[in-house]
Each structure stands twice: as C-alpha cells, then as structure tokens.
Design an enzyme around this catalytic site. Structure first.
Site, PDB file in Angstrom:
ATOM      1  N   LYS A 126      42.397  45.792  59.415  1.00  0.00           N
ATOM      2  CA  LYS A 126      41.820  45.110  58.379  1.00  0.00           C
ATOM      3  C   LYS A 126      40.505  44.486  58.808  1.00  0.00           C
ATOM      4  CE  LYS A 126      42.590  43.911  53.898  1.00  0.00           C
ATOM      5  NZ  LYS A 126      43.349  44.662  53.070  1.00  0.00           N
ATOM      6  N   ASP A 166      38.740  46.076  49.536  1.00  0.00           N
ATOM      7  CA  ASP A 166      39.714  45.141  49.269  1.00  0.00           C
ATOM      8  C   ASP A 166      39.036  44.004  48.418  1.00  0.00           C
ATOM      9  OD1 ASP A 166      42.298  43.966  49.794  1.00  0.00           O
ATOM     10  OD2 ASP A 166      41.457  42.376  50.600  1.00  0.00           O
TER      11      ASP A 166
HETATM   12  P1  NDP Z   1      39.506  42.424  42.552  1.00  0.00           P
HETATM   13  O1  NDP Z   1      38.470  41.570  43.556  1.00  0.00           O
HETATM   14  O2  NDP Z   1      39.178  43.395  41.904  1.00  0.00           O
HETATM   15  O3  NDP Z   1      40.341  41.392  41.548  1.00  0.00           O
HETATM   16  C1  NDP Z   1      40.867  40.179  42.300  1.00  0.00           C
HETATM   17  C2  NDP Z   1      40.553  38.996  40.739  1.00  0.00           C
HETATM   18  O4  NDP Z   1      41.525  38.082  40.795  1.00  0.00           O
HETATM   19  C3  NDP Z   1      39.236  38.616  41.143  1.00  0.00           C
HETATM   20  O5  NDP Z   1      38.888  38.599  39.695  1.00  0.00           O
HETATM   21  C4  NDP Z   1      39.397  37.104  41.503  1.00  0.00           C
HETATM   22  O6  NDP Z   1      38.635  36.360  41.434  1.00  0.00           O
HETATM   23  C5  NDP Z   1      40.854  36.914  40.784  1.00  0.00           C
HETATM   24  N1  NDP Z   1      41.429  35.670  41.582  1.00  0.00           N
HETATM   25  C6  NDP Z   1      41.379  35.413  42.549  1.00  0.00           C
HETATM   26  N2  NDP Z   1      42.297  34.189  42.634  1.00  0.00           N
HETATM   27  C7  NDP Z   1      42.853  34.143  41.723  1.00  0.00           C
HETATM   28  C8  NDP Z   1      43.919  33.420  41.283  1.00  0.00           C
HETATM   29  N3  NDP Z   1      44.365  32.403  42.076  1.00  0.00           N
HETATM   30  N4  NDP Z   1      44.512  33.450  40.055  1.00  0.00           N
HETATM   31  C9  NDP Z   1      43.956  34.188  39.305  1.00  0.00           C
HETATM   32  N5  NDP Z   1      43.049  35.188  39.591  1.00  0.00           N
HETATM   33  C10 NDP Z   1      42.370  34.982  40.732  1.00  0.00           C
HETATM   34  O7  NDP Z   1      40.449  42.569  43.801  1.00  0.00           O
HETATM   35  P2  NDP Z   1      41.669  43.976  43.662  1.00  0.00           P
HETATM   36  O8  NDP Z   1      42.247  44.048  42.307  1.00  0.00           O
HETATM   37  O9  NDP Z   1      41.315  45.152  44.462  1.00  0.00           O
HETATM   38  O10 NDP Z   1      42.868  43.285  44.551  1.00  0.00           O
HETATM   39  C11 NDP Z   1      43.719  42.411  44.087  1.00  0.00           C
HETATM   40  C12 NDP Z   1      45.028  42.086  45.203  1.00  0.00           C
HETATM   41  O11 NDP Z   1      45.531  43.405  45.619  1.00  0.00           O
HETATM   42  C13 NDP Z   1      44.417  41.667  46.682  1.00  0.00           C
HETATM   43  O12 NDP Z   1      45.230  40.856  47.060  1.00  0.00           O
HETATM   44  C14 NDP Z   1      44.292  42.801  47.650  1.00  0.00           C
HETATM   45  O13 NDP Z   1      44.458  42.670  48.827  1.00  0.00           O
HETATM   46  C15 NDP Z   1      45.567  43.768  46.856  1.00  0.00           C
HETATM   47  N6  NDP Z   1      45.476  45.161  47.120  1.00  0.00           N
HETATM   48  C16 NDP Z   1      44.391  45.875  46.506  1.00  0.00           C
HETATM   49  C17 NDP Z   1      44.243  47.259  46.887  1.00  0.00           C
HETATM   50  C18 NDP Z   1      43.243  48.128  46.378  1.00  0.00           C
HETATM   51  O14 NDP Z   1      43.409  49.138  46.538  1.00  0.00           O
HETATM   52  N7  NDP Z   1      42.359  47.562  45.573  1.00  0.00           N
HETATM   53  C19 NDP Z   1      45.301  47.957  47.488  1.00  0.00           C
HETATM   54  C20 NDP Z   1      46.528  46.953  48.095  1.00  0.00           C
HETATM   55  C21 NDP Z   1      46.688  45.772  47.677  1.00  0.00           C
HETATM   56  P3  NDP Z   1      37.546  35.444  42.457  1.00  0.00           P
HETATM   57  O15 NDP Z   1      36.635  36.571  42.839  1.00  0.00           O
HETATM   58  O16 NDP Z   1      37.039  34.232  41.834  1.00  0.00           O
HETATM   59  O17 NDP Z   1      38.818  35.017  43.723  1.00  0.00           O
HETATM   60  O1  2IT Z   2      45.661  46.082  51.021  1.00  0.00           O
HETATM   61  C1  2IT Z   2      45.447  47.470  51.075  1.00  0.00           C
HETATM   62  O2  2IT Z   2      46.247  48.182  51.252  1.00  0.00           O
HETATM   63  C2  2IT Z   2      44.000  47.875  50.732  1.00  0.00           C
HETATM   64  N1  2IT Z   2      43.211  47.073  50.381  1.00  0.00           N
HETATM   65  C3  2IT Z   2      43.527  49.119  50.626  1.00  0.00           C
HETATM   66  C4  2IT Z   2      43.352  49.683  52.099  1.00  0.00           C
HETATM   67  C5  2IT Z   2      43.029  51.167  52.294  1.00  0.00           C
HETATM   68  O3  2IT Z   2      42.696  51.621  53.533  1.00  0.00           O
HETATM   69  O4  2IT Z   2      42.924  51.836  51.280  1.00  0.00           O
END
Ligand code: NDP
Ligand code: 2IT
Length: 450
Positions: A126, A166
């Site tokens: 990461k 991420d």
């Molecule tokens: P994004 O940045 O697209 O979306 C996250 C959103 O949630 C942002 O708008 C953020 O706002 C908001 N947010 C932050 N804190 C809070 C809170 N306490 N309550 C409500 N909303 C909040 O990220 P992703 O959707 O890509 O990722 C979401 C989660 O999934 C993360 O934990 C990430 O590590 C995990 N993940 C993502 C993957 C991917 O493929 N994208 C794969 C596996 C896991 P702000 O910017 O203000 O914090």
């Molecule tokens: O938390 C996760 O698994 C990710 N943000 C995606 C990692 C990746 O290599 O696609």
C-alpha cells in the site's frame, strides 16, 4: 506464554504507537491461533509470525510540489511492501490528510490477506501521502502526482510492485502518475500501475469491480441464509466509487439502497436510489470535490440529517459501510442493536468498524462479513488488468464480470470452509484470516527464512 501472545507483545513493544496497524495485527493473530497452535514449536523456531508482521520494505520520501501561486509545499509519501510470498506487491495509493505510517501499514497488512483470498498471484502493499486533494486545481494535482512518481518509480514495476488507486486517487491521478513513470523509465510498461483509463491499458469493469464484487459476495451469503437481494433494503455510507458500484448492482438485482452518507451527514431516500439519474448523481457529487451528500437531498427532495450517521437511525435489512475506516463505532453499534433494525453488517470500506464495535457485534450474534473478503473484487480486477497488459490484449466487460463473479464466489466458499475447518463455523472474520494465512504461510515456508 503462547507463541501468538509472545509475538503480539513484541509487536506492541515495537509498533504499539501505530494504532490502526496494531488493531489489525491483533485481530488477525487472534484468529490465527488454531492454525498456529497446530505447529507452534516449529513456527516459533522459524519466527514465522515475526516475519509475517514485519513489512519486507518501507519507503518514506519527500514529495515537494508548487501550487498555482508559486508557493512550494512538502508532503510525505510512503510505499509499504508488506509481503511478496505469493506474488509481486499489489495495493492502492491513498491521498488523504489522515494518511500516516500506521494507516499505510494496516492497509498493506490487510492487503496481503485480501490479495491472497482472490486466489490470484499477488502479494500485499500500500502507498500514499498525507496530501489533501480537496480544493486543488488540475495543475496542482498533476504536479503533485508527477512529484510523487518521481520517487515512487524506483520501487515499482510489472513484476515488482503494481500500485492502483484508493481514497483520493482515481483514474485521473493514476493517469498522471503513469505518464511520469513512462517518461522516467523510457518504456511502455503499463503493467506497473492498475486502475488506468481504458485507452492506455485499463481494464473494462475496474470502476465497478469493488462494488459489484461486494454485491456478489452478499449474494453468496444470502444464498446460505435463504434470502435474496430482491426486496432487501440496504443502508450504505459514503458516496464514492465503491458506494456507487454497490448501489448499481444492488439495484440491478432488485434490492433497494435507501441511505448514503458523507462527511456532512446522511441522506434518507425511502423510494430508493434506484434510477440512472439518481445513481449517476453519486458520481457527479464525488467529481465535484465538494464532499457534500446534502446535494443529493436538495436535488431529489429527500431527507438530509446533518452531522449524523445512518447507523441505527435508518431501518434497513443490511448495513454496508462503504466510506472509510472507523465509520461504525461502539455507540453506533449499540444504537443498531437497540433499534433492532438489522443484524447483517457487510464491511466494504477497509476497516470501517472499530475493534470495539466488531466485538460487540460478534457478542450479540450479528453476521459480520469482513472487508478483506468483501472488497477483494477491486484488487482482483486490478490483477486482471495486469494480466491483460502482460498478454497485450483486452477482455470484454462481460469476460471481466464473469471472472469477477467466479473470484467472489470462491472467496465466500473458502472463507466459509476455513471457518468450519478450524472450529468456528459462521465466523467470516476468522475464516478470511485463516483461509488466506494457510496459503501465505505455505508459500513462506517453501521459500525458507527470508
Ligand atoms: P472515494 O474517495 O471515491 O469515496 C469515499 C467517500 O466517502 C468520499 O467522498 C469521502 O469524503 C467520504 N467519506 C469519508 N469519510 C466519511 C465518513 N466518515 N462518513 C461518510 N463519508 C465519508 O473512495 P472509494 O469509494 O474508492 O473507497 C471507499 C473505501 O473502499 C475505502 O476504505 C477504500 O480503501 C475501500 N476500497 C476501495 C477500493 C476501490 O477499488 N476503490 C477497493 C477496495 C477497498 P472525504 O474525501 O471528505 O473523506
Ligand atoms: O484497498 C484496495 O484493495 C484497493 N484500494 C485496490 C487495490 C488495487 O490494487 O486495485
């Protein structure tokens, strides 16, 4: 003292100030007890758990960049390469002001187990920076990403370490980083980064893979519970990429997402976020960088609850936190139990539930699906992207979705089987850790003490 307790004490002594990392190490090692106890003396001799909890390499670096007014800034960048026993390091890049070494290490440690669960040959890593993308111009974002890559390029490569996006790091940022990587190394090695846009080697379906994968996992679980997604109500958190993908697939399968949230509060839409206009608006809100979920309530005329979380306040069959870590705390968990709305918690974001809240759920008979199993579809699709880049071909969206579906079905089955094998049937948290650890340990053992 048992070997697990011994190592927990050692890690506490070394890294006890790294709160998030310690929480994950504790959770994982506690679940590995039945596996470790089978061969405790040998594992102690080869320092297996000491090696499992110590990253192979951590790069920390300065990221200098210049804003639009000519002012220079310095952020801190990291790449944590935790374990390469089963394949090259793989894991996202997070740009968020809450990023610390502890956050990087917990995410990389989790990623090692998650990546193993996919059944694909990828190790765990990461990276990221404490840089805050909020309010930055296009030029600032590009210059920051280029500066970040100017150091990161030393540590990555298609067969070494393949970062992806991420929080705060999406397709656009990956594009800027890939452009800079290409200039530095002087070769078109697009397998060194995943989550790219399709014209330069991105995989179709990567944008929806995490949310779709999470929904496929729920489908498998529901099959065992005698339930269907059709007719089920879901309360999500966040409104980002993952929340959007999950909402799309849940809707397609006849379920109804009735709440989403943001840092400003939550939105309750009893009719469901179920039209293309409503679902696409999540992307619009995210892209606006305003970070306000209230915009949804204003546009569609539904309830907005300022400064509150939906947990226990929205009556839904399933709770699915999709935003960030420590989203569900003990008071939220207690409220959920008191209101008696839902007994199913599907973790989608990484570590969305505090340890205290997880313990509370488990003690009170909730079904908890851990994020490392549920959200593994994203990284699985990233590995599909690496494979397509290596073979210099592209799979269709249908081919990718089919493979994703198979991966998620297998994850559910393997998690369930491991929990049964080690005497804790139904415990998906332990099952996920045990299923992954069995394979990582076998690979580490085969490669000697290294
Ligand atoms: P994004 O940045 O697209 O979306 C996250 C959103 O949630 C942002 O708008 C953020 O706002 C908001 N947010 C932050 N804190 C809070 C809170 N306490 N309550 C409500 N909303 C909040 O990220 P992703 O959707 O890509 O990722 C979401 C989660 O999934 C993360 O934990 C990430 O590590 C995990 N993940 C993502 C993957 C991917 O493929 N994208 C794969 C596996 C896991 P702000 O910017 O203000 O914090
Ligand atoms: O938390 C996760 O698994 C990710 N943000 C995606 C990692 C990746 O290599 O696609």
């Amino acid at each position: 003292m048992s070997y697990v307790d011994d190592v927990l004490a050692k890690v506490e002594q070394k890294d006890g100030n790294e709160k998030e990392f310690m929480q994950t190490v504790r959770e994982v090692l506690e679940s590995l007890r039945p596996l470790i106890e089978k061969n405790e003396e040998h594992y102690r001799k080869v320092a297996l758990l000491e090696r499992l909890t110590e990253p192979e390499k951590i790069a920390t670096f300065r990221v200098p960049w210049v804003d639009d007014n000519g002012q220079a800034h310095v952020n801190r960048g990291w790449r944590v390469q935790f374990n390469s026993a089963i394949g090259p390091y793989k894991g996202g890049i997070r740009f968020h002001p809450t990023v610390t070494l502890s956050v990087m290490k917990f995410l990389a440690f989790e990623q090692m187990f998650k990546n193993c669960l996919t059944g694909l040959p990828i190790g765990g890593g990461k990276g990221g920076s404490d840089f805050n993308p909020k309010g930055k111009s296009e030029g600032e974002m590009m210059r920051f990403c280029q500066s970040f890559m100017t150091e990161l390029y030393r540590y990555i490569g298609p067969d070494l370490d393949c970062p992806a996006g991420d929080l705060g790091c999406g397709t656009k940022e990956i594009g800027y980083m890939f452009g800079q990587y290409k200039r530095i190394v002087g070769e078109y090695k697009n397998g060194a980064l995943s989550g790219k846009a399709v014209p330069y080697g991105g995989s179709l379906g990567r944008d929806t893979a995490t949310g779709y994968g999470a929904t496929y996992f729920v489908q498998e679980l529901f099959h065992d519970l005698g339930k269907t997604i059709e007719g089920t109500t879901f309360c999500l958190s966040g409104f980002g990429n993952v929340c959007w993908g999950a909402t799309k697939k849940i809707t397609e399968l006849g379920g109804k997402v009735i709440a989403i949230s943001g840092p400003d509060g939550y939105v309750y839409d009893p009719e469901g976020i179920n039209t293309p206009e409503k679902i696409d608006y999540l992307v619009e809100m995210r892209m606006s960088l305003r970070d306000r979920v209230q915009d949804y309530a204003d546009k569609f005329g539904v309830e907005f609850h300022a400064g509150e979380k939906p947990w226990g306040r929205v009556n839904a069959d399933v709770y699915m936190p999709c935003a960030t870590q420590n989203d569900i705390r003990i008071d939220d968990a207690q409220r959920i139990a008191e209101e008696g709305h839902s007994k199913i918690i599907i973790e989608v974001a990484n570590m969305p539930t505090t340890q205290e809240a997880v313990d509370f759920f488990v003690e009170n008979g909730f079904i908890v699906a851990p994020s490392k199993a549920v959200n593994a579809g994203g990284v699985a699709c990233s590995e599909f992207e690496m494979s397509q880049n290596a073979m210099k071909l592209s799979w269709t969206a249908e081919e990718v979705d089919q493979k994703l579906h198979v991966v998620m079905k297998n994850i559910y089955r393997n998690v369930k089987a491991a929990a049964e094998k080690y005497g804790c049937p139904g415990d998906m948290i332990a099952g996920a850790n045990l299923a992954a650890a069995e394979k990582i340990i076998e690979a580490m053992e085969g490669q000697g003490i290294c």
